[in-house]
Design a protein around this motif. Structure first.
Motif, PDB file in Angstrom:
ATOM      1  N   SER A 188       0.842  -1.186   0.000  1.00 65.62           N
ATOM      2  CA  SER A 188       0.000   0.000   0.000  1.00 65.62           C
ATOM      3  C   SER A 188       0.878   1.236   0.000  1.00 65.62           C
ATOM      4  O   SER A 188       1.643   1.468   0.943  1.00 65.62           O
ATOM      5  N   THR A 191      -0.781   3.868   2.654  1.00 64.42           N
ATOM      6  CA  THR A 191      -0.627   3.447   4.057  1.00 64.42           C
ATOM      7  C   THR A 191       0.299   2.230   4.108  1.00 64.42           C
ATOM      8  O   THR A 191      -0.166   1.093   4.152  1.00 64.42           O
ATOM      9  N   GLN A 193       1.861   0.816   6.324  1.00 66.50           N
ATOM     10  CA  GLN A 193       1.701  -0.076   7.470  1.00 66.50           C
ATOM     11  C   GLN A 193       0.657  -1.162   7.217  1.00 66.50           C
ATOM     12  O   GLN A 193       0.587  -2.139   7.975  1.00 66.50           O
ATOM     13  N   ASP A 194      -0.131  -1.013   6.155  1.00 65.28           N
ATOM     14  CA  ASP A 194      -1.120  -2.038   5.816  1.00 65.28           C
ATOM     15  C   ASP A 194      -0.561  -3.114   4.888  1.00 65.28           C
ATOM     16  O   ASP A 194      -1.269  -4.053   4.526  1.00 65.28           O
ATOM     17  N   SER A 195       0.697  -3.000   4.496  1.00 71.46           N
ATOM     18  CA  SER A 195       1.311  -3.961   3.582  1.00 71.46           C
ATOM     19  C   SER A 195       1.498  -5.311   4.273  1.00 71.46           C
ATOM     20  O   SER A 195       1.909  -5.378   5.440  1.00 71.46           O
ATOM     21  N   THR A 196       1.193  -6.384   3.544  1.00 69.89           N
ATOM     22  CA  THR A 196       1.312  -7.736   4.089  1.00 69.89           C
ATOM     23  C   THR A 196       1.855  -8.675   3.011  1.00 69.89           C
ATOM     24  O   THR A 196       1.860  -8.346   1.826  1.00 69.89           O
ATOM     25  N   SER A 232       4.294  -7.841   7.536  1.00 73.65           N
ATOM     26  CA  SER A 232       3.106  -7.578   8.347  1.00 73.65           C
ATOM     27  C   SER A 232       3.215  -6.171   8.927  1.00 73.65           C
ATOM     28  O   SER A 232       4.286  -5.779   9.409  1.00 73.65           O
ATOM     29  N   ASN A 233       2.115  -5.435   8.860  1.00 75.15           N
ATOM     30  CA  ASN A 233       2.093  -4.058   9.360  1.00 75.15           C
ATOM     31  C   ASN A 233       3.197  -3.201   8.739  1.00 75.15           C
ATOM     32  O   ASN A 233       3.771  -2.321   9.383  1.00 75.15           O
ATOM     33  N   GLY A 234       3.502  -3.497   7.470  1.00 75.43           N
ATOM     34  CA  GLY A 234       4.509  -2.716   6.761  1.00 75.43           C
ATOM     35  C   GLY A 234       5.939  -3.051   7.115  1.00 75.43           C
ATOM     36  O   GLY A 234       6.857  -2.360   6.685  1.00 75.43           O
ATOM     37  N   THR A 256      15.054  -6.636   9.684  1.00 75.91           N
ATOM     38  CA  THR A 256      13.788  -6.111   9.186  1.00 75.91           C
ATOM     39  C   THR A 256      14.011  -4.994   8.159  1.00 75.91           C
ATOM     40  O   THR A 256      15.047  -4.334   8.143  1.00 75.91           O
ATOM     41  N   ALA A 258      11.535  -1.800   6.928  1.00 71.98           N
ATOM     42  CA  ALA A 258      10.280  -1.069   7.096  1.00 71.98           C
ATOM     43  C   ALA A 258       9.904  -0.441   5.753  1.00 71.98           C
ATOM     44  O   ALA A 258      10.609   0.445   5.262  1.00 71.98           O
TER      45      ALA A 258
END
Length: 317
Positions: A188, A191, A193-196, A232-234, A256, A258
């Motif tokens: 996304s 947003t 943080q909505d990436s999965t 998850s959660n971006g 990780t 981000a």
């Protein structure tokens, strides 16, 4: 069915049939031989590669299909990449959602294949900047990557910015293996943080080829070779088992990433391990010292990678 036949028998129905038939006629009779040469020559000028195709045509209902595709690098040491089939097909239904959806199918000369599906918002394409696919799917079943790896190494070795010490090494090595697994990511841009999604890729029968006479080293057969991660959660988390390991070589990474918009500003928090042993350590240990400023110890280098995807910074641990 009766109502449909009645509508098709009317003037509007005849017009629709004529339009569809005319489009089909154009697709079938289009001079693809001329278009094939134009596309190959244009891509050759843009990429600096020598590109040729045995055949080129339409992929119904909306797409293109190339057969006998060959890409060759410049110079005497340039390696070539040959494919049996490459087709790209657009899904017009995604236009209703304001996106371009394209599926790419690749088939090697040994008939192993891989397909990739990507969706990109039309707005991002029109702006020409910060293009972030909203969907990436990759499915591979024992897709042989030997030629792809050789082509990539040769291209990097002949690059204008390659380190003089690293160039000859890249020119003399190769990689053999079969890519098996899948990638399924939903991204996304608005947003992040909505990436999965998930990444589950393995390299079967993977071997780093070092038997070039100029190197005089044994090939490295990997007992572990793959990339695993979850988004998850971006936040993309790389599994600690991701990497490559043989009797004399270890390359691994964990941590990780981000996901941010635009993608180049995505933030890295990774730990990378490079370990050379036995003959590899004796032959290339000095390269680790040269690139790390003396931070490598006993053929082992641990790095912390931080910063953005576009401008990462590394620091020995």
């Amino acid at each position: 069915m009766t109502d449909l036949l009645k509508r098709l028998s009317g003037k509007s129905g005849i017009s629709v049939i004529f339009g569809v038939s005319f489009c089909f006629f154009l697709l079938v009779t289009f001079p693809y031989e001329i278009l094939k040469e134009s596309i190959a020559n244009g891509l050759s000028r843009v990429t600096g590669l020598s590109i040729s195709m045995d055949g080129f045509g339409a992929k119904l209902p909306l797409g293109m299909h190339a057969t006998g595709l060959s890409l060759a690098g410049q110079g005497a040491k340039g390696k070539s990449l040959k494919l049996n089939h490459l087709w790209v097909r657009l899904n017009p239904l995604y236009l209703l959602a304001g996106k371009v959806g394209a599926k790419v199918y690749i088939e090697n000369q040994d008939q192993s294949s891989m397909d990739i599906f990507v969706t990109i918002p039309i707005g991002a394409l029109l702006s020409g900047a910060n293009i972030l696919p909203s969907r990436i799917e990759l499915n591979s079943s024992k897709f042989r990557i030997d030629d792809f790896a050789g082509f990539a190494f040769a291209t990097m070795a002949s690059g204008p910015d390659v380190n003089p010490l690293l160039g000859p090494v890249l020119q003399g090595i190769g990689f053999s293996g079969k890519l098996d697994g899948s990638v399924d990511l939903s991204l996304s841009a608005s947003t992040p943080q909505d990436s999965t999604g998930t990444i589950r890729l393995k390299f079967l029968d993977a071997t780093l080829k070092l038997s070039d006479p100029a190197l005089g080293l044994p090939d490295q057969k990997f007992t572990r070779a793959g990339i695993q991660g979850s988004l998850s959660n971006g936040l993309l988390s790389l599994d600690k088992n991701s990497g490559f390991e043989s009797d004399e070589l270890t390359l691994s990474a964990g941590g990780t990433i981000a996901v941010k918009t635009p993608l180049p500003v995505s933030q890295l928090q990774l730990e990378v391990l490079v370990k050379l042993q036995k003959s590899l350590g004796d032959k290339f240990g000095f390269l680790l010292d040269a690139f790390s400023g003396g931070a490598a110890k006993n053929g082992e280098l641990r790095l912390q990678v931080k910063g953005s995807l576009a401008q990462p910074t590394t620091q020995p641990i």
